[in-house]
Write a protein that holds these residues in place. Sequence first.
Motif, PDB file in Angstrom:
ATOM      1  N   ASN A 470      -7.183  -0.275   4.326  1.00 14.19           N
ATOM      2  CA  ASN A 470      -6.905  -1.079   3.030  1.00 14.19           C
ATOM      3  C   ASN A 470      -7.251  -2.671   3.197  1.00 14.19           C
ATOM      4  N   HIS A 471      -6.629  -3.287   3.882  1.00 16.79           N
ATOM      5  CA  HIS A 471      -7.205  -4.634   4.291  1.00 16.79           C
ATOM      6  C   HIS A 471      -6.557  -4.923   5.493  1.00 16.79           C
ATOM      7  N   PRO A 472      -7.303  -5.752   6.209  1.00 16.01           N
ATOM      8  CA  PRO A 472      -6.954  -6.407   7.652  1.00 16.01           C
ATOM      9  C   PRO A 472      -5.812  -7.102   7.771  1.00 16.01           C
ATOM     10  N   ASP A 473      -5.452  -7.848   6.601  1.00 18.89           N
ATOM     11  CA  ASP A 473      -4.437  -8.858   6.627  1.00 18.89           C
ATOM     12  C   ASP A 473      -2.886  -8.058   6.573  1.00 18.89           C
ATOM     13  N   ILE A 474      -2.977  -6.965   6.303  1.00 16.87           N
ATOM     14  CA  ILE A 474      -1.683  -6.080   5.988  1.00 16.87           C
ATOM     15  C   ILE A 474      -1.407  -5.665   7.561  1.00 16.87           C
ATOM     16  N   TYR A 475      -2.425  -5.602   8.466  1.00 15.72           N
ATOM     17  CA  TYR A 475      -2.153  -5.052   9.697  1.00 15.72           C
ATOM     18  C   TYR A 475      -1.848  -6.244  10.426  1.00 15.72           C
ATOM     19  N   LEU A 476      -2.610  -7.382  10.366  1.00 18.29           N
ATOM     20  CA  LEU A 476      -2.598  -8.602  11.168  1.00 18.29           C
ATOM     21  C   LEU A 476      -1.024  -9.340  10.706  1.00 18.29           C
ATOM     22  N   TYR A 477      -0.664  -9.491   9.768  1.00 20.12           N
ATOM     23  CA  TYR A 477       0.446 -10.065   9.544  1.00 20.12           C
ATOM     24  C   TYR A 477       1.504  -9.404   9.982  1.00 20.12           C
ATOM     25  N   GLU A 478       1.535  -8.040   9.855  1.00 20.59           N
ATOM     26  CA  GLU A 478       2.574  -7.296  10.838  1.00 20.59           C
ATOM     27  C   GLU A 478       2.773  -7.643  12.247  1.00 20.59           C
ATOM     28  N   ALA A 479       1.509  -7.800  12.618  1.00 19.29           N
ATOM     29  CA  ALA A 479       1.291  -8.110  14.124  1.00 19.29           C
ATOM     30  C   ALA A 479       1.550  -9.421  14.574  1.00 19.29           C
ATOM     31  N   PHE A 480       1.778 -10.524  13.760  1.00 15.16           N
ATOM     32  CA  PHE A 480       1.769 -11.984  13.929  1.00 15.16           C
ATOM     33  C   PHE A 480       3.374 -12.291  14.523  1.00 15.16           C
ATOM     34  N   GLN A 484       3.361 -18.040  14.408  1.00 17.44           N
ATOM     35  CA  GLN A 484       2.107 -18.004  13.910  1.00 17.44           C
ATOM     36  C   GLN A 484       2.089 -18.172  12.465  1.00 17.44           C
ATOM     37  N   GLU A 485       1.396 -19.013  11.767  1.00 16.77           N
ATOM     38  CA  GLU A 485       1.210 -19.418  10.378  1.00 16.77           C
ATOM     39  C   GLU A 485       0.015 -18.600   9.669  1.00 16.77           C
ATOM     40  N   VAL A 486       0.243 -18.489   8.360  1.00 17.58           N
ATOM     41  CA  VAL A 486      -0.684 -17.648   7.643  1.00 17.58           C
ATOM     42  C   VAL A 486      -1.735 -18.548   7.110  1.00 17.58           C
ATOM     43  N   ASN A 487      -3.010 -18.336   7.271  1.00 18.58           N
ATOM     44  CA  ASN A 487      -3.973 -19.321   6.301  1.00 18.58           C
ATOM     45  C   ASN A 487      -4.093 -18.610   5.006  1.00 18.58           C
ATOM     46  N   GLU A 488      -3.290 -19.304   4.108  1.00 21.76           N
ATOM     47  CA  GLU A 488      -3.258 -18.927   2.747  1.00 21.76           C
ATOM     48  C   GLU A 488      -4.566 -18.892   1.974  1.00 21.76           C
ATOM     49  N   GLU A 489      -5.505 -19.825   2.315  1.00 20.22           N
ATOM     50  CA  GLU A 489      -6.870 -19.570   1.696  1.00 20.22           C
ATOM     51  C   GLU A 489      -7.604 -18.394   1.899  1.00 20.22           C
ATOM     52  N   THR A 490      -7.585 -17.724   3.214  1.00 21.37           N
ATOM     53  CA  THR A 490      -8.308 -16.627   3.462  1.00 21.37           C
ATOM     54  C   THR A 490      -7.362 -15.385   3.252  1.00 21.37           C
ATOM     55  N   PHE A 491      -6.131 -15.501   3.300  1.00 18.48           N
ATOM     56  CA  PHE A 491      -5.313 -14.216   3.177  1.00 18.48           C
ATOM     57  C   PHE A 491      -5.596 -13.505   2.024  1.00 18.48           C
ATOM     58  N   GLY A 492      -5.988 -12.031   2.422  1.00 11.70           N
ATOM     59  CA  GLY A 492      -6.160 -11.230   1.470  1.00 11.70           C
ATOM     60  C   GLY A 492      -7.559 -11.254   0.652  1.00 11.70           C
ATOM     61  N   HIS A 493      -8.424 -12.225   1.158  1.00 10.92           N
ATOM     62  CA  HIS A 493      -9.843 -12.402   0.463  1.00 10.92           C
ATOM     63  C   HIS A 493     -10.400 -11.059   0.492  1.00 10.92           C
ATOM     64  N   TRP A 494     -11.048 -10.786  -0.580  1.00  7.88           N
ATOM     65  CA  TRP A 494     -11.864  -9.436  -0.926  1.00  7.88           C
ATOM     66  C   TRP A 494     -12.896  -9.085  -0.001  1.00  7.88           C
ATOM     67  N   SER A 497     -12.452  -6.856   3.459  1.00  7.68           N
ATOM     68  CA  SER A 497     -12.144  -5.440   3.131  1.00  7.68           C
ATOM     69  C   SER A 497     -13.292  -4.739   2.453  1.00  7.68           C
ATOM     70  N   GLY A 498     -13.927  -3.548   3.053  1.00  2.67           N
ATOM     71  CA  GLY A 498     -14.748  -2.810   2.405  1.00  2.67           C
ATOM     72  C   GLY A 498     -14.362  -2.353   0.941  1.00  2.67           C
ATOM     73  N   LYS A 499     -13.250  -1.795   0.794  1.00  2.23           N
ATOM     74  CA  LYS A 499     -12.853  -1.114  -0.414  1.00  2.23           C
ATOM     75  C   LYS A 499     -12.334  -2.104  -1.503  1.00  2.23           C
ATOM     76  N   MET A 500     -11.821  -3.364  -1.097  1.00  4.47           N
ATOM     77  CA  MET A 500     -11.792  -4.682  -1.711  1.00  4.47           C
ATOM     78  C   MET A 500     -12.998  -5.230  -2.407  1.00  4.47           C
ATOM     79  N   SER A 501     -14.035  -4.959  -1.529  1.00  5.54           N
ATOM     80  CA  SER A 501     -15.432  -5.251  -2.122  1.00  5.54           C
ATOM     81  C   SER A 501     -16.061  -4.462  -3.233  1.00  5.54           C
ATOM     82  N   VAL A 502     -15.759  -3.330  -3.279  1.00  4.78           N
ATOM     83  CA  VAL A 502     -15.967  -2.243  -4.159  1.00  4.78           C
ATOM     84  C   VAL A 502     -15.224  -2.321  -5.519  1.00  4.78           C
TER      85      VAL A 502
END
Length: 927
Positions: A470-480, A484-494, A497-502
């Motif tokens: 679905n999106h790498p950030d869903i997985y990475l955020y769970e593994a943080f 660790q701090e989340v980069n709000e600018e790049t978090f969830g960027h389309w 993710s291959g499907k988000m690009s579509v």
Amino acid sequence: MVDTVINKYLETQLALAKQKQVSKTTSKEDHISDKSKAAAGRLSKKQSKQKNQHRHQENHDKSSKDVDDEEEYVASSEDDCELRLPNIAGSSRSKHHVSKIVDDGDTKLYNDRVAKWRQSLSDVQSGNLSVPYISADIQYVLDGNKQPLESHELQNGLCIPNYIWKQLYRYQRVGVKWLWELHQSQSGGLLGDEMGLGKTVQVIAFLAGLANTDSLTRSGLGASIIVAPATVIFQWVSHFHYWSPSLRVSVLHQAGSHCGNHHKLIRNLHESHGVLLITYAGLVKYAKDLQARKWQYIILDEGHKIRNPETQVSKLVRKFDTPHKLLITGSPMQNSLQELWSLFDFMRPGLLGTHTAFMEHFAVPITQGGYANATEIQEATALEIAKALKAIITPYMLRRTKAEVQEFIHLPEKNEQVLFCALSQEQRDLYMGYLMSSTVRSILDKDNKLGDPLRARILVALSTLRKICNHPDIYLYEAFDDSQEVNEETFGHWKRSGKMSVVHSLLKIWHKQGHRSLIFTQSRAMLCILEQHLQKHQFKYLRMDGTVSVSQRQSMIKTFNENAEYLVFLATTRVGGLGVNLTGADRVIIYDPDWNPATDNQAKERAWRIGQQRNVTVYRLLSAGTIEEKIYQRQIFKNFLSNRILVDPNQKNVLTTSTLQGLFTLEELNCEGDTETASLFKHTKVAIHEKRKLNCKKNTLTLAKNKIAAMKKLAKQISRKIAKSAESKAAVTEDPREAYKKKRELTLHPPHQEEAPKVNTLDGKAVNAPFENVLSELDIINQHVKKDYEENLINETLNKAEVEVSCIEEEVVGNTENKVDITETLTKTNSDDNEKSRKRKHSESEPKIESLVAVKKVKLKKDKKEKDKNLNDDDYVLTKLFAKAGVKNALQHDVVVGLAEKEKRLRMKEEATMKAKKAVRALKFSS
């Protein structure tokens, strides 16, 4: 000269193919990054630590509060609703103030509503057209009809008001008659019409007929219960108030209008012979109070909620002592035949025997015979048993499909396709990293060091792979870690993710074309990322999930349908039931697949149903080669199994049983560029370019001209390539062939070097295990990835090159009347040819030559516009997606599951019936 050209061309292609192989091998070795390994390790530790705590909290929550129904039936292992994403700037949505639908729980409100209805009906009959209350009978008078209180009497005395009967479709009248027959025989039944055909209206029409009949006889309507999901419970209220305004309909829920003790509401409603609406969770909560009274009808809307006979609600609902039991569902069987037994055991106890006997003699043989690798005796046994089961259940189940009633409802066309999207590089890295983690290794080795059962570990691992898709950030955020701090600018960027690009490309195109869309996803975490994307790109939208109050959901749906400013409606696929009507949109995106095919099917049915005026397009997005393809294949098998019982026992399947190793594998594209699923269903592939080529081929003469033109272009490209290679060779002092020979000699006979002492390491630590028993990273990667891809690619490249060059020689020499020398053909250029070649570069009939080196093409805007005019909306969208958004393949979903073939047979049958009627009529006239 020809031999020289051919040899140099082949050498160039071979070198390119080998270069690709070397680069891909190198990338494979360095494929798994440290970031991916670290994330997988942290996640494994985190899951093992929090597992017991999470289970304890989950059990406490379920026992302490009255949860919404969609949360009650969602497996925690398959849904990540518990994942809380960081508070990103702009991610909070504003509350939409929508009016609530009020039920009749409060006696004063009910009396006021009935008085307003009666006054409005009287005013309309007297000629006053401006009334505050609108119902079906009032609208009937406004349309120019008179005497709305007249009734249409069915056989044996059921009187249905004319204003209802005349507005029903013919198949809906058949449904009301069928319900009346069941009522007379005091038998239960299953109304299983396909989603969107008005099952709610048929039931209300029948209950209104009972209420309109003499209540002193056994035909009258007594106090009844309707159990429905929370999302559609107020839709029932709205429909009752419109079709049968005299009936009292009360909601036993915190969102209802009743205030005070629930005992009083149940008592008042039972005495007034009204209808009590309650959710499945509420049924469990108030089971004792409800079972203490005698009810005439208990009706389960979305009856598949009791498909598991072991759940608490399934056991409680069977204890109601009522003479009539109805079950409404658009998907009677979703996953297995056990579900069908559970439904019939509620409404017709004993019809399908005991659970053990049914599973042994019906479910197991039919399922085994449904696989492609079944033996002949298994197939024959499954066919006969399926026929016998269909004959048993048919009298107690009424099911019509949209294809069967199309002549009455005239639904617009639906184009449903499956898009296989490429993973982004980050997703691929994380996916392979998790496949190499200790969690997946313990599953494949069936090692029980973690102390959890194998099934639980498998579900957790599959859920994690789905999050990466679905999106790498869903997985990475769970593994943080917490630090660790989340980069709000790049978090969830389309773009990550291959499907988000579509999705990004689709929304841009549809916004320009004026389409409105629905986007469904399985999890709230993905819903938050999609919502953030819509906000950043300023798309106006509405969102509905389990956090939206029940009383506001139906009003929110109405707002979206009536207000075209909202371009997107976001929702989870599990929120609500099949009755959610979102015909304001004509484009649907199912972002991620569910193991249950009915869950995805209900999403598309929310737009493609009665009331839809525009053609509907549905896109199911799958990450190519991942677990999502396995889920889709499982959906197909379940559809075949369901159709074997409900539609046609002669169902053929092409899927075999899947292995555990296959679930944890990243499939590569085969030599033809197809994914595993696309190669299984080649006949359903969507090929836009082939369609466009066929449209442009007018006659054989143009075919020959185009072939010669393409051949000349190929020859010119080869000559340019040879010239470039000659220039590069002149600049290099050493012959590249000699360098290649030296490199090859070094590879085959490397110089002798003293061997360093061997130290076996595993996960960065020294181990004492023998080296032959320890798998390297490359070995593990090769276990998860197909190995024959590179060899097939090189062989295919060389074979195509030989065929193309031989075609050049034959066609040029054979078709040229003056037998011009091939060297002259290669070098011949003039102004006319240059102009024609530029046009041919953009001609739609030009064949695609995959093995040639890519040549930069100049795009002419004029030609592009002319091409786009010849394409419809869907073809234009697919062309864009194939070109830019990383879509690898597309399949026609209806053809995959066999629905298109069934519709074709129905059309042929209708046409044949019409011809037969004409023939009979002709005989009568002739005599």
